[in-house]
Design a protein around this motif. Structure first.
Motif, PDB file in Angstrom:
ATOM      1  N   ALA A  22       0.814  -1.218   0.000  1.00 46.70           N
ATOM      2  CA  ALA A  22       0.000   0.000   0.000  1.00 46.70           C
ATOM      3  C   ALA A  22       0.847   1.268   0.000  1.00 46.70           C
ATOM      4  O   ALA A  22       0.395   2.324  -0.440  1.00 46.70           O
ATOM      5  N   ASP A  23       2.095   1.172   0.489  1.00 48.66           N
ATOM      6  CA  ASP A  23       3.005   2.315   0.499  1.00 48.66           C
ATOM      7  C   ASP A  23       3.862   2.390  -0.759  1.00 48.66           C
ATOM      8  O   ASP A  23       4.774   3.214  -0.842  1.00 48.66           O
ATOM      9  N   GLY A  24       3.624   1.483  -1.709  1.00 53.52           N
ATOM     10  CA  GLY A  24       4.408   1.472  -2.946  1.00 53.52           C
ATOM     11  C   GLY A  24       5.774   0.835  -2.782  1.00 53.52           C
ATOM     12  O   GLY A  24       6.682   1.101  -3.566  1.00 53.52           O
ATOM     13  N   LEU A  25       5.906  -0.040  -1.786  1.00 54.37           N
ATOM     14  CA  LEU A  25       7.197  -0.659  -1.486  1.00 54.37           C
ATOM     15  C   LEU A  25       7.136  -2.174  -1.643  1.00 54.37           C
ATOM     16  O   LEU A  25       6.063  -2.777  -1.580  1.00 54.37           O
ATOM     17  N   VAL A  26       8.301  -2.766  -1.801  1.00 53.14           N
ATOM     18  CA  VAL A  26       8.450  -4.217  -1.863  1.00 53.14           C
ATOM     19  C   VAL A  26       9.742  -4.571  -1.116  1.00 53.14           C
ATOM     20  O   VAL A  26      10.738  -3.848  -1.214  1.00 53.14           O
ATOM     21  N   PRO A  27       9.733  -5.665  -0.325  1.00 54.60           N
ATOM     22  CA  PRO A  27      10.967  -6.063   0.351  1.00 54.60           C
ATOM     23  C   PRO A  27      11.980  -6.622  -0.655  1.00 54.60           C
ATOM     24  O   PRO A  27      11.602  -7.294  -1.621  1.00 54.60           O
ATOM     25  N   ALA A  28      13.236  -6.323  -0.403  1.00 58.41           N
ATOM     26  CA  ALA A  28      14.328  -6.795  -1.253  1.00 58.41           C
ATOM     27  C   ALA A  28      15.391  -7.446  -0.370  1.00 58.41           C
ATOM     28  O   ALA A  28      15.876  -6.826   0.571  1.00 58.41           O
ATOM     29  N   ILE A  29      15.718  -8.689  -0.689  1.00 59.28           N
ATOM     30  CA  ILE A  29      16.747  -9.428   0.036  1.00 59.28           C
ATOM     31  C   ILE A  29      18.031  -9.340  -0.782  1.00 59.28           C
ATOM     32  O   ILE A  29      18.037  -9.645  -1.977  1.00 59.28           O
ATOM     33  N   ALA A  30      19.118  -8.929  -0.137  1.00 60.26           N
ATOM     34  CA  ALA A  30      20.426  -8.885  -0.797  1.00 60.26           C
ATOM     35  C   ALA A  30      21.210 -10.132  -0.415  1.00 60.26           C
ATOM     36  O   ALA A  30      21.356 -10.446   0.773  1.00 60.26           O
ATOM     37  N   GLN A  31      21.725 -10.823  -1.415  1.00 60.72           N
ATOM     38  CA  GLN A  31      22.481 -12.061  -1.229  1.00 60.72           C
ATOM     39  C   GLN A  31      23.797 -11.940  -1.987  1.00 60.72           C
ATOM     40  O   GLN A  31      23.808 -11.517  -3.152  1.00 60.72           O
ATOM     41  N   GLN A  32      24.887 -12.313  -1.334  1.00 60.21           N
ATOM     42  CA  GLN A  32      26.188 -12.314  -2.005  1.00 60.21           C
ATOM     43  C   GLN A  32      26.138 -13.337  -3.139  1.00 60.21           C
ATOM     44  O   GLN A  32      25.820 -14.504  -2.923  1.00 60.21           O
ATOM     45  N   HIS A  33      26.445 -12.897  -4.340  1.00 59.50           N
ATOM     46  CA  HIS A  33      26.239 -13.719  -5.535  1.00 59.50           C
ATOM     47  C   HIS A  33      27.072 -14.984  -5.578  1.00 59.50           C
ATOM     48  O   HIS A  33      26.624 -16.002  -6.094  1.00 59.50           O
ATOM     49  N   GLU A  37      25.555 -16.105   0.723  1.00 60.86           N
ATOM     50  CA  GLU A  37      25.331 -15.495   2.036  1.00 60.86           C
ATOM     51  C   GLU A  37      24.235 -14.432   1.951  1.00 60.86           C
ATOM     52  O   GLU A  37      24.275 -13.551   1.089  1.00 60.86           O
ATOM     53  N   VAL A  38      23.233 -14.530   2.837  1.00 57.12           N
ATOM     54  CA  VAL A  38      22.184 -13.526   2.899  1.00 57.12           C
ATOM     55  C   VAL A  38      22.733 -12.342   3.692  1.00 57.12           C
ATOM     56  O   VAL A  38      23.156 -12.496   4.834  1.00 57.12           O
ATOM     57  N   LEU A  39      22.731 -11.172   3.089  1.00 62.82           N
ATOM     58  CA  LEU A  39      23.373 -10.001   3.675  1.00 62.82           C
ATOM     59  C   LEU A  39      22.412  -9.089   4.417  1.00 62.82           C
ATOM     60  O   LEU A  39      22.714  -8.618   5.508  1.00 62.82           O
ATOM     61  N   MET A  40      21.266  -8.803   3.828  1.00 60.99           N
ATOM     62  CA  MET A  40      20.366  -7.821   4.418  1.00 60.99           C
ATOM     63  C   MET A  40      19.017  -7.846   3.721  1.00 60.99           C
ATOM     64  O   MET A  40      18.857  -8.454   2.669  1.00 60.99           O
ATOM     65  N   MET A  41      18.070  -7.157   4.340  1.00 61.80           N
ATOM     66  CA  MET A  41      16.762  -6.907   3.743  1.00 61.80           C
ATOM     67  C   MET A  41      16.522  -5.405   3.813  1.00 61.80           C
ATOM     68  O   MET A  41      16.855  -4.772   4.813  1.00 61.80           O
ATOM     69  N   ALA A  42      15.978  -4.872   2.748  1.00 65.69           N
ATOM     70  CA  ALA A  42      15.625  -3.452   2.717  1.00 65.69           C
ATOM     71  C   ALA A  42      14.406  -3.309   1.812  1.00 65.69           C
ATOM     72  O   ALA A  42      13.870  -4.300   1.324  1.00 65.69           O
ATOM     73  N   TRP A  43      13.980  -2.087   1.587  1.00 72.47           N
ATOM     74  CA  TRP A  43      12.789  -1.813   0.787  1.00 72.47           C
ATOM     75  C   TRP A  43      13.164  -1.123  -0.512  1.00 72.47           C
ATOM     76  O   TRP A  43      14.117  -0.348  -0.563  1.00 72.47           O
ATOM     77  N   MET A  44      12.381  -1.404  -1.542  1.00 72.36           N
ATOM     78  CA  MET A  44      12.549  -0.735  -2.823  1.00 72.36           C
ATOM     79  C   MET A  44      11.181  -0.234  -3.281  1.00 72.36           C
ATOM     80  O   MET A  44      10.151  -0.809  -2.916  1.00 72.36           O
ATOM     81  N   ASN A  45      11.205   0.848  -4.070  1.00 73.71           N
ATOM     82  CA  ASN A  45       9.994   1.313  -4.749  1.00 73.71           C
ATOM     83  C   ASN A  45      10.276   1.272  -6.262  1.00 73.71           C
ATOM     84  O   ASN A  45      11.349   0.846  -6.686  1.00 73.71           O
TER      85      ASN A  45
END
Length: 144
Positions: A22-33, A37-45
């Motif tokens: 509803a806020d125009g966001l989606v979760p994004a998981i960053a993984q070392q290619h 290794e899963v590095l972090m989660m943040a938001w993207m629009n």
């Protein structure tokens, strides 16, 4: 694997596959290619996705600042995009990245450095760089 910048039609197709909240966001998981290794989660629009796919440098949306958060802008710990994926429901993005240095604002490689076990929470990863070394006095964050 993708080469950046992607053409506008590819960027639009990627964005069209995403179901934003509803806020125009989606979760994004960053993984070392290369290590997985899963590095972090943040938001993207929409705009941060487009910038990421245009430049190859990961750009998130900061909910607290209501502005772009270009990973490494303050710390120098840049994330370069290797591959962008969206899950089957379109409600989560996976960013396979090449992370330069720590991904976490605490100075650790990953934000997922606390493990639940019989002792409670155990710290699993060492601090690689202090927040002061990463950000100067701006690095003082609650909970560190």
């Amino acid at each position: 694997m993708s080469t950046f910048p992607l053409p506008d039609a590819s960027i639009e197709a990627a964005i069209a596959a995403v179901k934003f909240d509803a806020d125009g966001l989606v979760p994004a998981i960053a993984q070392q290619h290369d290590s997985g290794e899963v590095l972090m989660m943040a938001w993207m629009n929409r705009d941060s996705i487009a910038e990421t796919l245009r430049t190859g440098r990961v750009c998130y949306w900061s909910r607290s600042r209501q502005n772009f958060w270009r990973k490494g802008e303050s710390s120098g710990q840049v994330q370069m995009l290797i591959e962008w994926r969206v899950d089957c429901d379109g409600d989560t993005i996976l960013l396979r990245v090449d992370q330069q240095g720590p991904a976490c604002h605490t100075g650790r490689r990953s934000c997922f450095y606390r493990r639940a076990d019989t002792e409670g929470l155990t710290i699993t990863d060492p601090v690689l760089l202090s927040p002061e070394a990463l950000y100067g006095n701006k690095g003082q964050t609650p909970g560190f």
